[in-house]
Structures are given as C-alpha cells and as structure tokens.
Design a protein around this motif. Structure first.
Motif, PDB file in Angstrom:
ATOM      1  N   GLU A  47      82.095 129.124   5.739  1.00  0.00           N
ATOM      2  CA  GLU A  47      81.764 128.183   6.940  1.00  0.00           C
ATOM      3  C   GLU A  47      80.269 127.863   7.921  1.00  0.00           C
ATOM      4  N   ILE A  48      79.838 129.646   7.872  1.00  0.00           N
ATOM      5  CA  ILE A  48      78.370 129.856   7.768  1.00  0.00           C
ATOM      6  C   ILE A  48      77.187 128.676   7.043  1.00  0.00           C
ATOM      7  N   LEU A  49      77.664 129.100   5.987  1.00  0.00           N
ATOM      8  CA  LEU A  49      76.730 128.385   4.983  1.00  0.00           C
ATOM      9  C   LEU A  49      76.540 126.899   5.168  1.00  0.00           C
ATOM     10  N   ARG A  50      77.606 126.397   5.031  1.00  0.00           N
ATOM     11  CA  ARG A  50      78.233 125.084   5.123  1.00  0.00           C
ATOM     12  C   ARG A  50      77.169 124.330   7.155  1.00  0.00           C
ATOM     13  N   ARG A  51      77.008 125.348   7.518  1.00  0.00           N
ATOM     14  CA  ARG A  51      76.510 124.907   8.623  1.00  0.00           C
ATOM     15  C   ARG A  51      75.240 124.929   8.705  1.00  0.00           C
ATOM     16  N   ILE A  52      75.219 126.236   8.289  1.00  0.00           N
ATOM     17  CA  ILE A  52      73.365 126.421   8.046  1.00  0.00           C
ATOM     18  C   ILE A  52      72.645 125.441   7.456  1.00  0.00           C
ATOM     19  N   ALA A  53      73.410 125.466   5.565  1.00  0.00           N
ATOM     20  CA  ALA A  53      72.462 124.972   5.059  1.00  0.00           C
ATOM     21  C   ALA A  53      71.323 124.312   4.842  1.00  0.00           C
ATOM     22  N   PRO A  54      71.090 123.273   6.263  1.00  0.00           N
ATOM     23  CA  PRO A  54      70.541 121.690   5.821  1.00  0.00           C
ATOM     24  C   PRO A  54      69.311 122.360   6.274  1.00  0.00           C
ATOM     25  N   LEU A  55      70.353 123.332   7.051  1.00  0.00           N
ATOM     26  CA  LEU A  55      68.516 124.355   8.543  1.00  0.00           C
ATOM     27  C   LEU A  55      67.709 125.599   7.432  1.00  0.00           C
ATOM     28  N   ILE A  56      68.341 125.612   6.720  1.00  0.00           N
ATOM     29  CA  ILE A  56      67.437 126.845   5.792  1.00  0.00           C
ATOM     30  C   ILE A  56      67.056 126.064   5.309  1.00  0.00           C
ATOM     31  N   MET A  57      67.257 124.667   4.668  1.00  0.00           N
ATOM     32  CA  MET A  57      66.401 124.085   3.210  1.00  0.00           C
ATOM     33  C   MET A  57      65.702 123.712   4.224  1.00  0.00           C
ATOM     34  N   ASP A  58      65.652 123.311   5.263  1.00  0.00           N
ATOM     35  CA  ASP A  58      63.910 122.571   5.864  1.00  0.00           C
ATOM     36  C   ASP A  58      63.474 123.918   6.231  1.00  0.00           C
ATOM     37  N   ARG A  59      63.630 124.673   6.379  1.00  0.00           N
ATOM     38  CA  ARG A  59      62.977 125.593   7.306  1.00  0.00           C
ATOM     39  C   ARG A  59      62.222 126.282   5.426  1.00  0.00           C
ATOM     40  N   VAL A  60      62.460 126.301   4.518  1.00  0.00           N
ATOM     41  CA  VAL A  60      62.303 127.017   3.732  1.00  0.00           C
ATOM     42  C   VAL A  60      61.721 125.659   2.268  1.00  0.00           C
ATOM     43  N   ARG A  61      61.916 124.781   2.340  1.00  0.00           N
ATOM     44  CA  ARG A  61      62.060 123.648   1.207  1.00  0.00           C
ATOM     45  C   ARG A  61      62.052 124.380   0.186  1.00  0.00           C
ATOM     46  N   PRO A  62      63.090 124.948  -0.532  1.00  0.00           N
ATOM     47  CA  PRO A  62      63.643 125.846  -2.157  1.00  0.00           C
ATOM     48  C   PRO A  62      63.182 124.489  -2.497  1.00  0.00           C
ATOM     49  N   THR A  63      62.891 125.029  -4.828  1.00  0.00           N
ATOM     50  CA  THR A  63      62.693 124.266  -5.562  1.00  0.00           C
ATOM     51  C   THR A  63      63.685 124.814  -6.211  1.00  0.00           C
ATOM     52  N   ALA A  64      63.895 126.058  -6.329  1.00  0.00           N
ATOM     53  CA  ALA A  64      64.834 126.608  -7.562  1.00  0.00           C
ATOM     54  C   ALA A  64      64.906 128.284  -6.247  1.00  0.00           C
ATOM     55  N   LEU A  65      66.490 128.635  -6.552  1.00  0.00           N
ATOM     56  CA  LEU A  65      67.295 128.753  -6.044  1.00  0.00           C
ATOM     57  C   LEU A  65      67.403 130.334  -7.059  1.00  0.00           C
ATOM     58  N   ILE A  66      67.638 131.358  -6.451  1.00  0.00           N
ATOM     59  CA  ILE A  66      67.191 133.241  -7.101  1.00  0.00           C
ATOM     60  C   ILE A  66      68.738 133.794  -6.607  1.00  0.00           C
ATOM     61  N   GLU A  67      70.271 133.661  -7.400  1.00  0.00           N
ATOM     62  CA  GLU A  67      70.714 134.716  -6.879  1.00  0.00           C
ATOM     63  C   GLU A  67      70.944 136.082  -7.595  1.00  0.00           C
ATOM     64  N   PHE A  68      71.175 137.187  -6.690  1.00  0.00           N
ATOM     65  CA  PHE A  68      71.633 138.276  -7.584  1.00  0.00           C
ATOM     66  C   PHE A  68      72.675 138.779  -7.338  1.00  0.00           C
ATOM     67  N   GLY A  69      73.776 138.872  -8.171  1.00  0.00           N
ATOM     68  CA  GLY A  69      75.167 139.036  -8.511  1.00  0.00           C
ATOM     69  C   GLY A  69      76.065 138.346  -8.357  1.00  0.00           C
ATOM     70  N   SER A  70      75.195 136.993  -8.782  1.00  0.00           N
ATOM     71  CA  SER A  70      75.952 136.127  -8.568  1.00  0.00           C
ATOM     72  C   SER A  70      77.579 135.729  -9.472  1.00  0.00           C
ATOM     73  N   GLY A  71      77.966 135.752  -9.496  1.00  0.00           N
ATOM     74  CA  GLY A  71      79.229 135.710  -9.905  1.00  0.00           C
ATOM     75  C   GLY A  71      79.987 134.619 -10.216  1.00  0.00           C
ATOM     76  N   SER A  72      80.674 133.880  -9.314  1.00  0.00           N
ATOM     77  CA  SER A  72      81.204 132.165 -10.092  1.00  0.00           C
ATOM     78  C   SER A  72      80.604 131.885  -9.064  1.00  0.00           C
ATOM     79  N   ALA A  73      79.041 131.749  -8.892  1.00  0.00           N
ATOM     80  CA  ALA A  73      79.203 131.065  -7.786  1.00  0.00           C
ATOM     81  C   ALA A  73      79.052 129.931  -7.105  1.00  0.00           C
ATOM     82  N   SER A  74      80.528 130.071  -6.428  1.00  0.00           N
ATOM     83  CA  SER A  74      81.287 128.769  -6.090  1.00  0.00           C
ATOM     84  C   SER A  74      80.242 128.912  -4.493  1.00  0.00           C
ATOM     85  N   LYS A  75      80.085 129.612  -3.872  1.00  0.00           N
ATOM     86  CA  LYS A  75      79.860 129.607  -2.403  1.00  0.00           C
ATOM     87  C   LYS A  75      78.043 128.958  -2.523  1.00  0.00           C
TER      88      LYS A  75
END
Ligand SMILES: C[S@@+](CC[C@H](N)C(=O)[O-])C[C@H]1O[C@@H](n2cnc3c(N)ncnc32)[C@H](O)[C@@H]1O
Length: 333
Positions: free
Chosen positions: A75-103
């Motif tokens: 729920e938090i991710l859905r709300r803040i994803a656009p904000l984070i993208m504006d702030r960081v402007r990443p072209t790559a995502l790197i995830e630790f302990g990604s599991g199913s990566a569903s979120k």
C-alpha cells in the motif's frame, strides 16, 4: 568470496550468476549447522529456511490475513512509487532478498511509465524463487535486462549495472532478520558501492502492539509453523539428520527489551538427534529450543541510528496511516 563464479546467459535478457556454490563459498550449511546446533542456545540462520518448499511457504505466509507486513508495505509502495522515481530517476533496480519480486513490480511499472526501465538485478539465496521471478518479469517487461545473482547478501558483492543510476531495494523488513550489529555491517556493503546519485529503499516493520506482531507469526492456518519446521526437513535431507518434526513445537514470541520477534522450535521431550553427514549427535532436553529466526521491529529513531552506523542517511520516510510499517529512502553519507 567464491573463487569461481558460474555465469549462465539463459536468453539474451536473463543472466544468472551463481555465487553460492563456487569453491570457497561461505554458504556452508554443514559448517553453519555444526556451529549453530552445538552452541548454547542452539541457533540456525534464517537463510536456511528458504529451499524451494520454504520459498513457496513464505509466499503463502504473505497471503495470510494475520501477516499485515506485505499488504501494508505494498500500500505504501503504490502511493510513493511516483515520488521515489521523480526523486531518484533510476534506470536500474537492484534488489536484495527479492523472493517472488511481486511487490517490486510496483516500482518496475513506474520506471517503465517514465521510460527509464533498463535493468533489474535480483539477489537471493533461493534459486527457485529467482528463476521463477525472472521468467515472469522478462515476459511482463519486453525490454528489461535481468541479472539474477544466487548469492548470500551477507557477503558483499559488486553491484550490477555500475554504469546506470540505481535504486537499491530491500523489502519485507528482511533487514530485521539480522542481529543488530550484522544489519549495520550489511548496510555498509551497499553504502560503500553506491554512487552519490544512487538511493536505497528499505522496508521496516514498526514497533506496535504486541498482539498484532505475535499474530503475524502465529497464523491460524499454521503456514508459519510449517515454514519454521521446514528447516528440520532441510537438515534431514541435506545432512542426513533424523529430526522428528512432530517432536518439536513452533514458538514465535515478541522479545520486548530487544524489540524483536524470535522464532523457535521447541523440543517436546528429551531427545537425541543424529546428523550422519556431520558425524554428530546432539541432545535436546524437554522444552529446549532451537532459534531459527529473528525479526526486529523499529521506530524512525532506531532506523536513523541503524542507517547512520551503516554509513547511510535517511532522505525520505513514509508509513501507512496506522504506523504499522515504513519505507525509508536512504543515501550514502
Ligand atoms: C522475508 S523474505 C522477503 C521476500 C520479499 N523481498 C518480500 O518482501 O516479500 C526474505 C527473502 O530473502 C532471501 N534471503 C534470506 N536470507 C538471505 C541471504 N542471507 N542472502 C540472500 N537472500 C536471502 C529469502 O530467500 C527470501 O526470498
């Protein structure tokens, strides 16, 4: 660090690097089991809970009504994803302990919408979880390059996609599974490897009423119990042990002074267990426990202190309206 890294390019868009099974790999179930099962109290590291079956069981845990962590973080991710993208402007995502990566798809979708989705590096001990997630992701995102690292995140590795602006992520409050000092040591690894423009998004389960926390690890359907006991199945299969699963009880309780859930397997009776491959016999007295997982809970202040010790600083802090869970965006100091 393993001496040899096996790298397989599965198709032109998925690269798999196996950093676990090379010579010199520190991921040593035999060594860790000998140490953990002969220490007082007996302990095993939670990474050994995640064989194929354990990873499937963890996914089921996230679907239990009692396990508020996953739905709240999403729920938090859905709300803040656009904000984070504006702030960081990443072209790559790197995830630790990604599991199913569903979120994680929430973040990847937002990168795609911004026309900036190029690479996704996923790191996990669970090969089955990594491969299933990678297959689904290249189908969903037709131009995405995926690097899967079968690796132990406690062993610092170079971060993939060094030429890109990167958002690192560590979701599910998996950081809480470390002992406090180990969490600090873990954070220093990425902190040292991040560039100034990179950022690190971390999920933290927050301190709240004890009943809500304890219910999350004692679901009525018994999925967490099965997940916990699966560790014994792993030891039986991998080390020729003869643990009788019915002779242990699942116990998960909140240790208030330490602000953490502790998950244990408690011996119902005095018993002896033999691990043939280790040439080892261990004894349990009735009521003696084997600790299998810790899950620390946080406040904003304790997160700031943790990040500081990990050479990071908090740039953004978002919680759900009830303050059950938080996402912190960190930068290197
Ligand atoms: C609590 S689950 C979280 C999964 C997912 N990120 C989520 O938020 O739902 C922990 C994940 O970390 C992985 N894991 C646990 N210990 C690990 C270690 N030492 N190194 C790499 N991965 C590990 C597990 O296989 C599992 O996928």
């Amino acid at each position: 660090m393993p001496d040899e890294i096996t790298e397989t390019v599965v198709d032109s868009r998925i690269t798999i690097r196996n950093l676990l099974h090379g010579e010199g790999s520190p991921f040593e179930l035999a060594e860790d089991a000998r140490k953990g099962l002969t220490s007082t109290p007996k302990t095993m590291q939670p990474k050994y809970l995640y064989d194929r079956h354990g990873s499937d069981l963890f996914e089921k845990i996230t679907e239990q009504e009692e396990y508020y962590q996953t739905s709240t973080e999403l729920e938090i991710l859905r709300r803040i994803a656009p904000l984070i993208m504006d702030r960081v402007r990443p072209t790559a995502l790197i995830e630790f302990g990604s599991g199913s990566a569903s979120k994680t798809k929430t973040l990847l979708d937002e990168m795609r919408r911004a026309g900036r989705l190029e690479g996704y590096g996923m790191l996990d001990v669970s090969e089955s979880a990594l491969l299933a997630a990678a297959d689904a992701l290249v189908e969903r995102y037709p131009r995405l390059q995926v690097v899967c690292e079968i690796a132990d995140f406690e062993q610092p590795q170079p971060l993939p996609f060094p030429g890109k602006r990167r958002l690192l992520v560590f979701l599910g409050s998996t950081i809480g599974n470390f002992e406090v000092e180990d969490a600090k040591a873990f954070l220093r690894g990425p902190a040292e490897r991040m560039h100034d423009d990179d950022a690190f998004l971390i999920g933290f389960d927050l301190i709240k009423d004890v009943e809500t926390i304890e219910r999350a690890y004692n679901d009525a359907a018994g999925v967490t119990e099965a997940f916990n006991k699966n560790l014994l199945t792993v030891l039986n299969r991998e080390l020729g042990a003869d643990f009788d699963l019915s002779a242990f009880d699942h116990r998960a309780f909140y240790n208030e002074p330490e602000s953490r859930i502790e998950m244990h397997l408690v011996s119902r009776r005095p018993q002896r267990v033999t691990l043939i491959d280790l040439d080892l016999t261990i004894e349990f007295v009735a009521g003696e426990s084997l600790r299998t997982e810790l899950s620390h809970k946080y406040t904003r202040r304790s997160v700031e202190q943790l990040l500081e010790a990990g050479n990071l600083t908090l740039d953004m802090w978002e919680t759900d309206p009830d303050g059950k869970f938080a996402l912190g965006l960190a930068r290197r100091r």
